[in-house]
Design a protein around this motif. Sequence first.
Motif, PDB file in Angstrom:
ATOM      1  N   ASN A  40      29.933 -37.294 -17.438  1.00 26.70           N
ATOM      2  CA  ASN A  40      30.825 -38.074 -18.086  1.00 26.70           C
ATOM      3  C   ASN A  40      31.802 -38.944 -17.153  1.00 26.70           C
ATOM      4  O   ASN A  40      32.066 -40.069 -17.569  1.00 26.70           O
ATOM      5  CB  ASN A  40      31.699 -37.422 -19.065  1.00 26.70           C
ATOM      6  CG  ASN A  40      30.860 -37.004 -20.358  1.00 26.70           C
ATOM      7  OD1 ASN A  40      30.834 -37.559 -21.402  1.00 26.70           O
ATOM      8  ND2 ASN A  40      30.290 -35.802 -20.297  1.00 26.70           N
ATOM      9  N   HIS A  41      32.346 -38.457 -16.291  1.00 27.45           N
ATOM     10  CA  HIS A  41      33.141 -39.238 -15.209  1.00 27.45           C
ATOM     11  C   HIS A  41      33.356 -38.310 -14.059  1.00 27.45           C
ATOM     12  O   HIS A  41      33.719 -37.167 -14.126  1.00 27.45           O
ATOM     13  CB  HIS A  41      34.357 -39.506 -16.147  1.00 27.45           C
ATOM     14  CG  HIS A  41      35.189 -40.545 -15.247  1.00 27.45           C
ATOM     15  ND1 HIS A  41      36.570 -40.443 -15.113  1.00 27.45           N
ATOM     16  CD2 HIS A  41      34.867 -41.714 -14.339  1.00 27.45           C
ATOM     17  CE1 HIS A  41      37.137 -41.230 -14.276  1.00 27.45           C
ATOM     18  NE2 HIS A  41      36.092 -42.022 -13.881  1.00 27.45           N
ATOM     19  N   GLY A  42      32.966 -39.016 -12.993  1.00 28.78           N
ATOM     20  CA  GLY A  42      33.328 -38.372 -11.767  1.00 28.78           C
ATOM     21  C   GLY A  42      32.370 -38.582 -10.664  1.00 28.78           C
ATOM     22  O   GLY A  42      32.462 -38.145  -9.472  1.00 28.78           O
ATOM     23  N   LEU A  43      31.289 -39.155 -10.989  1.00 31.09           N
ATOM     24  CA  LEU A  43      30.008 -39.318  -9.713  1.00 31.09           C
ATOM     25  C   LEU A  43      30.181 -40.859  -9.146  1.00 31.09           C
ATOM     26  O   LEU A  43      30.995 -41.571  -9.852  1.00 31.09           O
ATOM     27  CB  LEU A  43      28.747 -39.267 -10.576  1.00 31.09           C
ATOM     28  CG  LEU A  43      28.580 -37.748 -10.998  1.00 31.09           C
ATOM     29  CD1 LEU A  43      26.991 -37.623 -11.874  1.00 31.09           C
ATOM     30  CD2 LEU A  43      28.450 -36.775  -9.853  1.00 31.09           C
ATOM     31  N   HIS A  44      29.675 -40.993  -8.249  1.00 33.33           N
ATOM     32  CA  HIS A  44      29.361 -42.238  -7.571  1.00 33.33           C
ATOM     33  C   HIS A  44      27.982 -42.658  -7.527  1.00 33.33           C
ATOM     34  O   HIS A  44      27.054 -42.233  -7.274  1.00 33.33           O
ATOM     35  CB  HIS A  44      29.860 -42.255  -6.018  1.00 33.33           C
ATOM     36  CG  HIS A  44      31.390 -42.019  -5.995  1.00 33.33           C
ATOM     37  ND1 HIS A  44      31.911 -40.655  -6.402  1.00 33.33           N
ATOM     38  CD2 HIS A  44      32.358 -42.851  -5.666  1.00 33.33           C
ATOM     39  CE1 HIS A  44      33.477 -41.034  -6.205  1.00 33.33           C
ATOM     40  NE2 HIS A  44      33.688 -42.114  -5.713  1.00 33.33           N
ATOM     41  N   PHE A  45      27.852 -44.233  -7.617  1.00 33.86           N
ATOM     42  CA  PHE A  45      26.612 -44.679  -7.113  1.00 33.86           C
ATOM     43  C   PHE A  45      26.488 -45.797  -6.307  1.00 33.86           C
ATOM     44  O   PHE A  45      27.251 -46.801  -6.766  1.00 33.86           O
ATOM     45  CB  PHE A  45      26.044 -45.207  -8.773  1.00 33.86           C
ATOM     46  CG  PHE A  45      24.636 -45.737  -8.577  1.00 33.86           C
ATOM     47  CD1 PHE A  45      23.436 -44.818  -8.196  1.00 33.86           C
ATOM     48  CD2 PHE A  45      24.250 -46.957  -9.092  1.00 33.86           C
ATOM     49  CE1 PHE A  45      22.219 -45.428  -8.199  1.00 33.86           C
ATOM     50  CE2 PHE A  45      23.170 -47.587  -9.261  1.00 33.86           C
ATOM     51  CZ  PHE A  45      21.891 -46.658  -8.674  1.00 33.86           C
ATOM     52  N   ASN A  46      25.884 -45.808  -5.277  1.00 31.83           N
ATOM     53  CA  ASN A  46      25.878 -47.130  -4.287  1.00 31.83           C
ATOM     54  C   ASN A  46      26.954 -46.949  -3.749  1.00 31.83           C
ATOM     55  O   ASN A  46      27.702 -48.164  -3.385  1.00 31.83           O
ATOM     56  CB  ASN A  46      25.231 -48.239  -4.964  1.00 31.83           C
ATOM     57  CG  ASN A  46      23.677 -48.150  -5.114  1.00 31.83           C
ATOM     58  OD1 ASN A  46      23.006 -47.380  -4.454  1.00 31.83           O
ATOM     59  ND2 ASN A  46      23.445 -49.202  -5.945  1.00 31.83           N
ATOM     60  N   GLY A  47      27.936 -45.847  -3.440  1.00 32.05           N
ATOM     61  CA  GLY A  47      29.122 -45.858  -2.940  1.00 32.05           C
ATOM     62  C   GLY A  47      30.369 -46.324  -3.612  1.00 32.05           C
ATOM     63  O   GLY A  47      31.494 -46.341  -3.218  1.00 32.05           O
ATOM     64  N   LYS A  48      30.036 -46.631  -5.047  1.00 33.19           N
ATOM     65  CA  LYS A  48      30.901 -47.086  -5.863  1.00 33.19           C
ATOM     66  C   LYS A  48      31.213 -46.152  -6.979  1.00 33.19           C
ATOM     67  O   LYS A  48      30.184 -45.374  -7.476  1.00 33.19           O
ATOM     68  CB  LYS A  48      30.885 -48.380  -6.732  1.00 33.19           C
ATOM     69  CG  LYS A  48      30.790 -49.092  -5.447  1.00 33.19           C
ATOM     70  CD  LYS A  48      30.494 -50.719  -6.027  1.00 33.19           C
ATOM     71  CE  LYS A  48      30.572 -51.782  -5.037  1.00 33.19           C
ATOM     72  NZ  LYS A  48      30.213 -53.296  -5.549  1.00 33.19           N
TER      73      LYS A  48
END
Length: 243
Positions: free
Chosen positions: A167-175
Amino acid sequence: MTAEAIRLAKRVAAQLGCSRAEAERYIANGGISVDGAVVEDPASRVLPAQDVRVLPGASAEEAPPVTILLHKPAGMNSGVGARGEPALACLAQETLAQGHGQPRFLQRHLHKLTLTSPLETDASGLVVYTQDFRVARKLVEEGERVEQEFIVDVSGAIRDGGLALLNHGLHFNGKPIAPMKVSWQNEHRLRFALKGVKSGLIDHMCREVGLEIVDLRRIRIGRLPMAGLQPGQWRYLLDYERF
């Protein structure tokens, strides 16, 4: 065809006493038959003995642009990478879902289509093609603000706190990934509702919490669900529908 054959548009213009441009619109709009069969190509050639008729309801008005909602089968390409047969191959008269209020299928509806909603080849679900610049602007230029909904079948055991991280708290491609709504539908199925969808995002998120995607299906774009369409089927966006 013999030397006596002339362009269908010329024949229609002579029969109706209209301009060649109007005749071409009558034909492209599916309003002209030749020997009982509808012909949509103004450049078709006809012989003097052939029966050319104007069909009931024929119009020379400029046909409005259409928007197409397709249930893309898994394995077909809709704008992500080069693998798979193009999903556009699904668009034909025989795969058009039947329903009230839809425009009559015309070959011109398959011309100059913009893909507004790319989807991974291995995924299935709702894909939108349009001739309408207003729809393209909404889903492409303003697409980051349009929510999409996915049903994701998964395998594996989710890590502790994994649902909260989805739901909230991960990163993708450094963002950081923006907050979204993720919930369990059953013990092997997740529902994602998110904006700013990017290729590979959901797969990355699942892997980050210990899950593997078994099946990924998009069931809604904005306010429009895929409801009622079988894989490979499509329909037109109706006048009152909005994304």
